[in-house]
Design a protein around this motif. Structure first.
Motif, PDB file in Angstrom:
ATOM      1  N   PRO A   1      23.159  37.928  41.111  1.00 23.17           N
ATOM      2  CA  PRO A   1      23.291  37.023  42.257  1.00 23.17           C
ATOM      3  C   PRO A   1      22.200  37.280  43.284  1.00 23.17           C
ATOM      4  O   PRO A   1      21.953  38.413  43.677  1.00 23.17           O
ATOM      5  N   THR A   2      21.525  36.217  43.714  1.00 29.56           N
ATOM      6  CA  THR A   2      20.432  36.335  44.673  1.00 29.56           C
ATOM      7  C   THR A   2      20.658  35.343  45.796  1.00 29.56           C
ATOM      8  O   THR A   2      20.965  34.186  45.546  1.00 29.56           O
ATOM      9  N   LYS A   3      20.489  35.776  47.016  1.00 29.04           N
ATOM     10  CA  LYS A   3      20.680  34.892  48.161  1.00 29.04           C
ATOM     11  C   LYS A   3      19.751  33.693  48.044  1.00 29.04           C
ATOM     12  O   LYS A   3      18.564  33.838  47.802  1.00 29.04           O
ATOM     13  N   GLY A   4      20.319  32.511  48.241  1.00 26.66           N
ATOM     14  CA  GLY A   4      19.525  31.311  48.194  1.00 26.66           C
ATOM     15  C   GLY A   4      19.444  30.674  46.824  1.00 26.66           C
ATOM     16  O   GLY A   4      18.873  29.613  46.676  1.00 26.66           O
ATOM     17  N   SER A   5      19.994  31.279  45.809  1.00 26.99           N
ATOM     18  CA  SER A   5      19.949  30.691  44.473  1.00 26.99           C
ATOM     19  C   SER A   5      21.355  30.579  43.915  1.00 26.99           C
ATOM     20  O   SER A   5      22.303  31.125  44.454  1.00 26.99           O
ATOM     21  N   SER A   6      21.450  29.834  42.826  1.00 25.84           N
ATOM     22  CA  SER A   6      22.756  29.636  42.213  1.00 25.84           C
ATOM     23  C   SER A   6      23.315  30.956  41.691  1.00 25.84           C
ATOM     24  O   SER A   6      22.601  31.781  41.156  1.00 25.84           O
ATOM     25  N   ILE A   7      24.619  31.167  41.862  1.00 21.97           N
ATOM     26  CA  ILE A   7      25.285  32.375  41.418  1.00 21.97           C
ATOM     27  C   ILE A   7      25.934  32.094  40.065  1.00 21.97           C
ATOM     28  O   ILE A   7      26.654  31.121  39.915  1.00 21.97           O
ATOM     29  N   HIS A   8      25.670  32.940  39.084  1.00 25.28           N
ATOM     30  CA  HIS A   8      26.153  32.683  37.739  1.00 25.28           C
ATOM     31  C   HIS A   8      27.543  33.292  37.538  1.00 25.28           C
ATOM     32  O   HIS A   8      27.689  34.495  37.354  1.00 25.28           O
ATOM     33  N   ILE A   9      28.571  32.430  37.582  1.00 24.79           N
ATOM     34  CA  ILE A   9      29.950  32.828  37.368  1.00 24.79           C
ATOM     35  C   ILE A   9      30.522  31.919  36.278  1.00 24.79           C
ATOM     36  O   ILE A   9      30.393  30.699  36.350  1.00 24.79           O
ATOM     37  N   ALA A  10      31.146  32.505  35.286  1.00 23.92           N
ATOM     38  CA  ALA A  10      31.690  31.712  34.184  1.00 23.92           C
ATOM     39  C   ALA A  10      32.887  30.906  34.662  1.00 23.92           C
ATOM     40  O   ALA A  10      33.758  31.430  35.370  1.00 23.92           O
ATOM     41  N   PRO A  11      32.974  29.628  34.316  1.00 22.50           N
ATOM     42  CA  PRO A  11      34.158  28.836  34.671  1.00 22.50           C
ATOM     43  C   PRO A  11      35.377  29.307  33.896  1.00 22.50           C
ATOM     44  O   PRO A  11      35.257  29.899  32.821  1.00 22.50           O
ATOM     45  N   SER A  12      36.551  29.076  34.462  1.00 23.95           N
ATOM     46  CA  SER A  12      37.786  29.450  33.776  1.00 23.95           C
ATOM     47  C   SER A  12      38.835  28.379  34.040  1.00 23.95           C
ATOM     48  O   SER A  12      38.768  27.668  35.048  1.00 23.95           O
ATOM     49  N   PRO A  13      39.817  28.234  33.160  1.00 22.10           N
ATOM     50  CA  PRO A  13      40.817  27.178  33.309  1.00 22.10           C
ATOM     51  C   PRO A  13      41.861  27.515  34.365  1.00 22.10           C
ATOM     52  O   PRO A  13      41.986  28.662  34.789  1.00 22.10           O
ATOM     53  N   GLY A  14      42.606  26.508  34.778  1.00 21.32           N
ATOM     54  CA  GLY A  14      43.674  26.721  35.736  1.00 21.32           C
ATOM     55  C   GLY A  14      43.384  26.062  37.067  1.00 21.32           C
ATOM     56  O   GLY A  14      42.250  25.668  37.353  1.00 21.32           O
ATOM     57  N   PRO A  15      44.391  25.934  37.926  1.00 19.39           N
ATOM     58  CA  PRO A  15      44.199  25.312  39.244  1.00 19.39           C
ATOM     59  C   PRO A  15      43.360  26.194  40.159  1.00 19.39           C
ATOM     60  O   PRO A  15      43.487  27.425  40.135  1.00 19.39           O
ATOM     61  N   SER A  16      42.511  25.560  40.959  1.00 26.31           N
ATOM     62  CA  SER A  16      41.667  26.311  41.905  1.00 26.31           C
ATOM     63  C   SER A  16      42.444  26.481  43.209  1.00 26.31           C
ATOM     64  O   SER A  16      42.262  25.731  44.172  1.00 26.31           O
ATOM     65  N   VAL A  17      43.308  27.488  43.229  1.00 19.30           N
ATOM     66  CA  VAL A  17      44.136  27.778  44.395  1.00 19.30           C
ATOM     67  C   VAL A  17      43.866  29.210  44.844  1.00 19.30           C
ATOM     68  O   VAL A  17      43.267  30.009  44.119  1.00 19.30           O
ATOM     69  N   ILE A  18      44.316  29.525  46.037  1.00 23.62           N
ATOM     70  CA  ILE A  18      44.166  30.891  46.521  1.00 23.62           C
ATOM     71  C   ILE A  18      44.915  31.843  45.579  1.00 23.62           C
ATOM     72  O   ILE A  18      46.021  31.542  45.114  1.00 23.62           O
ATOM     73  N   GLY A  19      44.292  32.951  45.265  1.00 28.41           N
ATOM     74  CA  GLY A  19      44.865  33.898  44.324  1.00 28.41           C
ATOM     75  C   GLY A  19      44.388  33.703  42.900  1.00 28.41           C
ATOM     76  O   GLY A  19      44.535  34.595  42.062  1.00 28.41           O
TER      77      GLY A  19
END
Length: 222
Positions: A63-81
Motif C-alpha cells: 500500500p502506497t499513499k496516493g495509489s490504489s490499495i490492493h485488497i482482495a474482494p470478499s462476499p457478504g454485506p458491507s457492514v460494520i464488523g
C-alpha cells in the motif's frame, strides 16, 4: 599450317567484384570465430534488459499513499464488523491509505466520499460523505445501510463538536459485533467500557440543512 590458339582472356570486372565480396565474407567469418565473446555479451545484455522490463511491469502489492490499495474482494454485506474485502466488492479498491488500516475512497474528482478504518481485517468505522447536500434524515438513511442485520436501537444522545453545529448519536446493539471485536473496543459516551456489541450511528450537522454520517464500534465521548 595450324593456327595458334587465341590468347586467353583476363578476368572480367564482374568476376573480380565477386571474388572481393567472397574474400570479405571469409574474413568476417574468421573474425567471429576468433572473438566468440562478442555474441555472448550481446545475449547477456538482451536478457538483462528483458528481466528489468518484467520487473518494472510487475505491480507492487505494498500500500502506497496516493495509489490504489490492493485488497482482495470478499462476499457478504458491507457492514460494520465485516471483512474489509466486502467493501472492495461494493466500492472497488480504496485509493489512499493515510495510515495503517485507515482507507479513503475517492470519486473521479479526487473528493473523498467514504472512509473506513480496519482492525484485524474487519471494518470498525465507516464515514460516509458521498453527498454534501444531504439533509440529516438522508445522511442517517445512508449510514443505516452499514448496520448489521441484528442491530437493535436503544437510545440517542447529543454530541457537540468544534467542527460542526452538533451531532446526534443513535445507540444500537449487535450480537454480531460483540463476536467480531474484543470487549475493550466497546465504550460508552463517558469513555468507560460498556456492553459488548454497543455501537453508534452518528449524524453530524455541517450546517442547518446539510449533514454527513458515520458508524463506529463503541460510542463517541460527550
Amino acid at each position: 599450317m595450324r593456327q595458334p590458339p587465341p590468347p586467353k582472356k583476363g578476368l572480367s570486372g564482374c568476376q573480380i567484384t565477386l571474388i572481393v565480396i567472397a574474400a570479405l565474407l571469409v574474413l568476417s567469418l574468421l573474425g567471429s570465430i576468433a572473438h566468440p565473446q562478442s555474441s555472448a555479451t550481446s545475449n547477456t545484455d538482451s536478457n538483462t534488459t528483458t528481466s528489468n522490463a518484467q520487473s518494472t511491469d510487475t505491480p507492487t502489492i505494498v500500500p502506497t499513499k496516493g495509489s490504489s490499495i490492493h485488497i482482495a474482494p470478499s462476499p457478504g454485506p458491507s457492514v460494520i464488523g465485516a471483512d474489509v474485502g466486502t467493501f472492495v466488492t461494493r466500492y472497488g479498491e480504496p485509493q489512499e491509505e493515510l495510515s495503517s488500516g485507515y482507507f479513503d475512497y475517492k470519486d473521479q474528482d479526487g473528493k473523498i466520499y467514504l472512509t473506513t478504518t480496519v482492525e484485524n481485517g474487519r471494518v470498525n468505522t465507516v464515514l460516509d460523505d458521498i453527498s454534501i447536500n444531504w439533509t440529516a434524515a438522508q445522511a442517517k438513511a445512508a449510514c443505516m445501510t452499514f448496520l448489521p442485520s441484528d442491530s437493535m436501537y436503544e437510545r440517542k444522545y447529543n454530541v457537540f463538536l468544534l467542527n460542526s453545529l452538533s451531532s446526534v448519536d443513535y445507540v444500537y446493539h449487535s450480537s454480531y459485533l460483540a463476536n467480531r471485536f474484543p470487549a475493550k473496543d466497546f465504550t460508552d459516551e463517558n469513555g468507560n467500557q460498556t456492553t459488548s456489541g454497543t455501537f453508534e450511528l452518528n449524524v453530524n450537522y455541517i450546517t442547518d440543512n446539510t449533514a454527513d454520517c458515520d458508524v463506529q464500534v463503541g460510542l463517541q465521548s460527550t
